[in-house]
Design a protein around this motif. Sequence first.
Motif, mmCIF file in Angstrom:
data_model
loop_
_atom_site.group_PDB
_atom_site.id
_atom_site.type_symbol
_atom_site.label_atom_id
_atom_site.label_comp_id
_atom_site.label_asym_id
_atom_site.label_seq_id
_atom_site.Cartn_x
_atom_site.Cartn_y
_atom_site.Cartn_z
ATOM 1 N N PHE B 176 24.797 34.524 41.032
ATOM 2 C CA PHE B 176 25.238 35.005 39.715
ATOM 3 C C PHE B 176 24.144 35.803 39.010
ATOM 4 C CE2 PHE B 176 25.888 34.229 35.080
ATOM 5 C CZ PHE B 176 27.120 34.831 34.929
ATOM 6 N N ARG B 201 26.540 43.440 39.146
ATOM 7 C CA ARG B 201 26.181 42.580 38.027
ATOM 8 C C ARG B 201 27.053 41.328 37.924
ATOM 9 N NH1 ARG B 201 23.526 43.358 33.598
ATOM 10 N NH2 ARG B 201 25.279 42.759 32.282
ATOM 11 N N GLN B 202 26.409 40.172 37.916
ATOM 12 C CA GLN B 202 27.026 38.872 37.640
ATOM 13 C C GLN B 202 28.265 38.560 38.496
ATOM 14 O OE1 GLN B 202 27.383 39.678 33.414
ATOM 15 N NE2 GLN B 202 25.830 38.133 32.962
ATOM 16 N N TYR B 204 30.913 36.286 39.894
ATOM 17 C CA TYR B 204 31.338 34.996 39.340
ATOM 18 C C TYR B 204 32.052 34.132 40.362
ATOM 19 C CZ TYR B 204 35.899 37.236 39.035
ATOM 20 O OH TYR B 204 37.068 37.885 39.362
ATOM 21 N N PHE B 220 31.560 39.838 37.055
ATOM 22 C CA PHE B 220 31.820 39.672 35.630
ATOM 23 C C PHE B 220 31.168 40.802 34.836
ATOM 24 C CE2 PHE B 220 30.703 38.132 31.409
ATOM 25 C CZ PHE B 220 31.945 37.729 30.955
ATOM 26 N N MET B 256 36.820 31.675 33.704
ATOM 27 C CA MET B 256 36.566 32.576 34.827
ATOM 28 C C MET B 256 37.684 32.451 35.861
ATOM 29 S SD MET B 256 33.729 34.331 34.738
ATOM 30 C CE MET B 256 32.250 34.379 33.701
#
Lengths: 122, 398
Positions: B176, B201-202, B204, B220, B256
Amino acid sequence: MNKLPPLALHVAVLLCVAFASAYASASVAGGGEPRLERQRELVRLVRQDCGSCHGLSLAGGLGPALLPAAVAEKPVELLVGTIMDGRPGTAMPGWSRFVSAPEAEWVVRQLIAGFPQDGGGQ
Amino acid sequence: MTIRLPRLSLPQLCAVALATLLLAACSSTPAPRGTGDLGLVIERASGQVAVVETTGRSRLATVQGLGDLSHAHVTYSRDGRYGYVFGRDGGLTKVDLLLGRIDRRVVQAGNSIGGSISQDGRLVVAQNYDPGGIRVFDADTLEPLSEVPAEYAPGFRSKVVGLADLPGQRFAYALFEAGEIWVTDLSDPRQPRTQRYPAGRQPYDALVTPDGRHFIAGLFGEDGLALLDLWHPEQGVRKILSGYGRGEQPLPVYKMPHLRGWAVAGDYAWLPAIGRHEVLVVDTRDWREVARVPVHSQPVFVMARPDGRQVWVNFAFPDNGKLQVIDTESRSVVETLEPGRAVLHMEFTPRGEAVWVSARDDDKVVVYDTETRRPLAELPAAKPSGIFFTSRAARTGF
């Protein structure tokens, strides 16, 4: 229910007055605390839905832990602001659709004191 | 009246006693049964699981003492007898479905999100938030064998999401904070070998396609998903569905979405759009977007029925009281159901004639006929969340 010290009560009453117009349907009673029924809803909301990311026990998940040791060192206003408006750049959304600022502050104070279990609320 | 007993010698007496004992033992042993129609339902608030069977739609046993199950995942031994339950508090519990009890249990981390089992069924791997990384266990004994800390920069460990088993004793997962996909080879389970790929990016959560070839991480922090072709990992990660939000401000995300191989129906993958009330449809042959289906709210689970003819969708708080069914041919919503309050999860029976749905705030599991969409049964359950059937044992990526 714990008795609030006079100064805190004063601030709470002021806060209530300040937010009364913005939240016409505000369920916060005159004493600065949400009504019992609403407290139960807030406890469920925090445990179950905040719990999606912060854990049912609030020990953390994708979001950070919300246990007393973790939140006590942060300013209350910052935490209330985070609940209401979220934290841009992170996965934390704003919850102002679901809680008023005085309710968010009540939640923060409960987090600092040790959050009640779901099904309790008092 | 007196009853005359025959006189028996000592060996004869022993034989009679033994026979009596054996008879008693036999009569208390249930008939052998298979595991193909079994499953576990997580009862999240009480730290217990229900052992259920999908033929008569009943609860067979309740197994307690599994710790904090506020987020729990189950992966199955290859014979479907044991469910490995990964709890939020780092607990890893091996539940014997046939005997309805805990076989073994370890607490392996501070904060865990799930786990997976190797292709040959010998290794169980946990994915952890704290300390961030994966840990490898002997599937029989739960003896720890090795670990891969998700230390992506000196002193920085990432939370691990989207762990998936791959063919060849390999596991793929996403980091993450690091924004990377890692692939770990556990051919030698005590000497893991790991490759790293920048992803976006990120991430999830993630999924591997049912053939074990494509690993896809949802992002995310940006519009799009990261795709790694595991037949050609040297080509690195490629972005798919880039800019699916087309620059619009995403809605706040209160839960999420979850990704797994159930996203794939025929040649298409059905994926939740994050921060949008849409399901995205992508052609798995060229990974182009072919459609987007407007739905009730932000999707959490987007699951294809095993035959791929329907896709069932549940939704994030506060719109989590509804379920929608998409017809995959017309790519439109054909049914909206209201099973109860806080619909957290669903699971199809192995061949998809029924689906089990958990309604947390109504303390029940509702079983629907997927063809008529009528409820077939309701089972009481305490704050139910995840439902996991043993048919997962035979599927890559579960």
